[in-house]
Design an enzyme around this catalytic site. Structure first.
Site, PDB file in Angstrom:
ATOM      1  CG  ASP A 116      -3.333  -4.652   6.077  1.00  0.00           C
ATOM      2  OD1 ASP A 116      -3.853  -4.537   4.951  1.00  0.00           O
ATOM      3  OD2 ASP A 116      -3.092  -3.683   6.810  1.00  0.00           O
ATOM      4  CB  ILE A 157      -3.986   7.988   8.013  1.00  0.00           C
ATOM      5  CG1 ILE A 157      -3.022   6.829   8.334  1.00  0.00           C
ATOM      6  CG2 ILE A 157      -3.211   9.298   7.987  1.00  0.00           C
ATOM      7  CD1 ILE A 157      -1.919   6.634   7.329  1.00  0.00           C
ATOM      8  CB  THR A 158      -8.568  10.738   6.875  1.00  0.00           C
ATOM      9  OG1 THR A 158      -9.368   9.546   6.885  1.00  0.00           O
ATOM     10  CG2 THR A 158      -7.788  10.805   5.574  1.00  0.00           C
ATOM     11  CG  HIS A 189      -2.071  -0.921   1.125  1.00  0.00           C
ATOM     12  ND1 HIS A 189      -2.925  -1.163   2.181  1.00  0.00           N
ATOM     13  CD2 HIS A 189      -2.517  -1.702   0.103  1.00  0.00           C
ATOM     14  CE1 HIS A 189      -3.843  -2.043   1.819  1.00  0.00           C
ATOM     15  NE2 HIS A 189      -3.603  -2.379   0.559  1.00  0.00           N
TER      16      HIS A 189
END
Length: 492
Positions: free
Chosen positions: A191, A408-409, A87
């Site tokens: 993941d 993350i945002t 990613h």
């Protein structure tokens, strides 16, 4: 007294020995602190929460100086050590963080363990405000018999291993089994399942560590089960990660249509993101694939599957008792509605043979220092909009503030809120008045204790070395794993 310690002693002794200020002096200092001086602010942790907090403070106060302390020798936290190597687009945020670190009002100090090398109280004495943004560096245990057996790992440690986290570099997971079980159905679970099943040639041009890539080349794992306590409507992964799994080269999905009965009608009222995710699950589980997709699945040598309504009860040992050989799952059913839906055991159990168990049931924060309040049940620092409860001048942001949720945002928004609250308190005169020494005092203290901080320019030397080592193999970088080697490269 050691020669390098006198400045620290002088600073901490001075406020206790000077005469009490007059009312007019206090008024002047309050005005000076909010309008004229350079606010010295310290951020603990250099992951997304730390850097976004620093970014907000620097952008919205023209004189603020921010020092970022980090226990690792290198910055960027989970962006470096958590984001999957396949990613790379998610890691582009490092460019933003680097611009913040290059500000002449920002400094990075790696290789400093707050709580060990320096206390939070010592930071509070040296700065006008301290923000704790150190994330969630532990994992939630299964708390079931057999979880101590070889072959049982936390997904967090496995992720750290393939991403080059120094503390996990010697993990050496045994991938000689044909079946792995991942407990949990969030993005981290997908993941690790994806990394286990991705053909190694697709990872060769990523920043995965060479040791992990070598182990994955030799891996015998052919099937990965991703197990959750609840049902398809409660999965925690997002549609992007699910789509990647469905399209993963060389693999086929194993989904039981019975798990999805009646779901079509029930998703009409759910929020749009959840509806789209469930529709994709339904499509993969119940619709007949087209000719090309059917041929691709038929030729796949590996498989992954979602097991719903199953809760881990016991890790089953091999006959000699030396390692994990399976997991006993309690069959569950759902009670309640909406967010209150919970899984309860039905009394039935099933055994699932496997040689590797990866626990992905959540990260959790640790208390950093006895002087800082901590809620062990929630795994967070008690706070009100980022203000640590009952400790003026101490703040928190990110996962240690709200728990290990979101992307993350989400952390960006959360950190901006903490930064704004801090600046409001500064403007209102709620933070200490008068100058503070900031890093000058802490540097002297660390020198006394034999701690050698790593600067951002030091990191850029290590960065250049990693990029250079990766070029020969066509990789973006080959990560340095050994802190002692890093220090030697820096001449320490």
């Amino acid at each position: 007294m050691a020669p390098r310690c006198w400045r620290w002693w002088l600073w901490t002794a001075w406020p206790r020995t000077r005469p009490p200020p007059s009312e007019s002096t206090q008024s002047f200092h309050q005005q000076f602190s909010t309008q004229e001086q350079t606010p010295q602010i310290c951020v603990v942790g250099s992951g997304p929460a730390g850097f976004y907090t620093a970014q907000h403070l620097l952008k919205h106060h023209s004189r603020a100086h921010v020092d970022i302390y980090e226990k690792q020798l290198v910055p960027f936290g989970l962006v470096r050590f958590g984001v999957a190597p396949d990613h790379p687009e998610v890691k582009n945020v490092i460019n933003t963080f680097t611009r913040t670190a290059h500000s002449d009002r920002c400094a990075f100090h790696g290789n400093v363990v707050v709580g060990r090398d320096v206390t939070v109280q010592e930071l509070r004495d040296a700065y006008h405000a301290v923000v704790l943004s150190y994330g969630a560096e532990d994992h939630r245990g299964l708390e079931i018999p057999g979880e101590e057996l070889p072959g049982v790992l936390s997904a967090r440690a496995f992720v750290g291993w393939y991403n080059g986290l120094p503390e996990n570099r010697k993990l050496a997971p045994d991938l000689s089994c044909d079946t792995a079980v991942v407990l949990g159905q969030g993005n981290v679970a997908l993941d690790v399942a994806r990394i286990l099943l991705t053909p190694p040639e697709y990872l060769e041009k990523t920043d995965i560590t060479e040791a992990a890539l070598g182990a994955l080349r030799q891996s015998q794992v052919k099937t990965v089960w991703i197990v959750g306590r609840r049902g398809p409507l409660q999965v925690a992964f997002t549609i992007k990660e699910l789509r990647e799994m469905i399209q993963l080269p060389g693999t086929r999905p194993i989904l039981d249509p019975a798990d999805f009965l009646g779901l079509q009608d029930r998703i009409k009222e759910v929020p749009r993101p959840r509806k789209r995710l469930t529709e994709l699950l339904l499509q993969a589980a119940t619709e007949k694939p087209g000719v090309a997709e059917a041929a691709r699945r038929a030729s796949a040598s590996r498989a992954w599957g979602l097991r719903f309504f199953r809760s881990p009860q016991q890790v089953l040992p091999s006959p000699d008792g030396r390692r994990a050989a399976g997991i006993r799952l309690a069959v569950t059913r759902l009670e309640g509605v909406g967010e209150a839906t919970r899984a309860v055991p039905t009394g039935a159990v099933e055994d699932l043979p496997c040689g590797l168990v990866l626990s992905s049931i959540g990260y959790k924060s640790r208390p950093i220092d006895p002087s800082v309040p901590f809620d062990p049940k929630l795994g967070v620092i008690p706070n009100m909009e980022g203000r640590v409860v009952d400790v003026p001048g101490l703040y928190c942001s990110g996962w240690v503030k709200r728990g290990p949720t979101g992307v993350i945002t989400t952390t960006m928004t959360d950190s901006f809120v903490t930064g704004q609250i801090l600046l409001q308190d500064l403007k209102a005169g709620l933070l200490p008045s008068g100058p503070r020494p900031g890093y000058a005092a802490i540097k002297a203290l660390l020198g006394c204790r034999g701690v050698w901080p790593v600067s951002f320019s030091d990191w850029e030397k290590l960065d250049a070395e990693e990029v250079s080592r990766g070029q020969g193999a066509g990789k973006p970088r080959e990560k340095l794993l050994d802190p002692q080697e890093m220090l030697r490269l820096l001449g320490r």
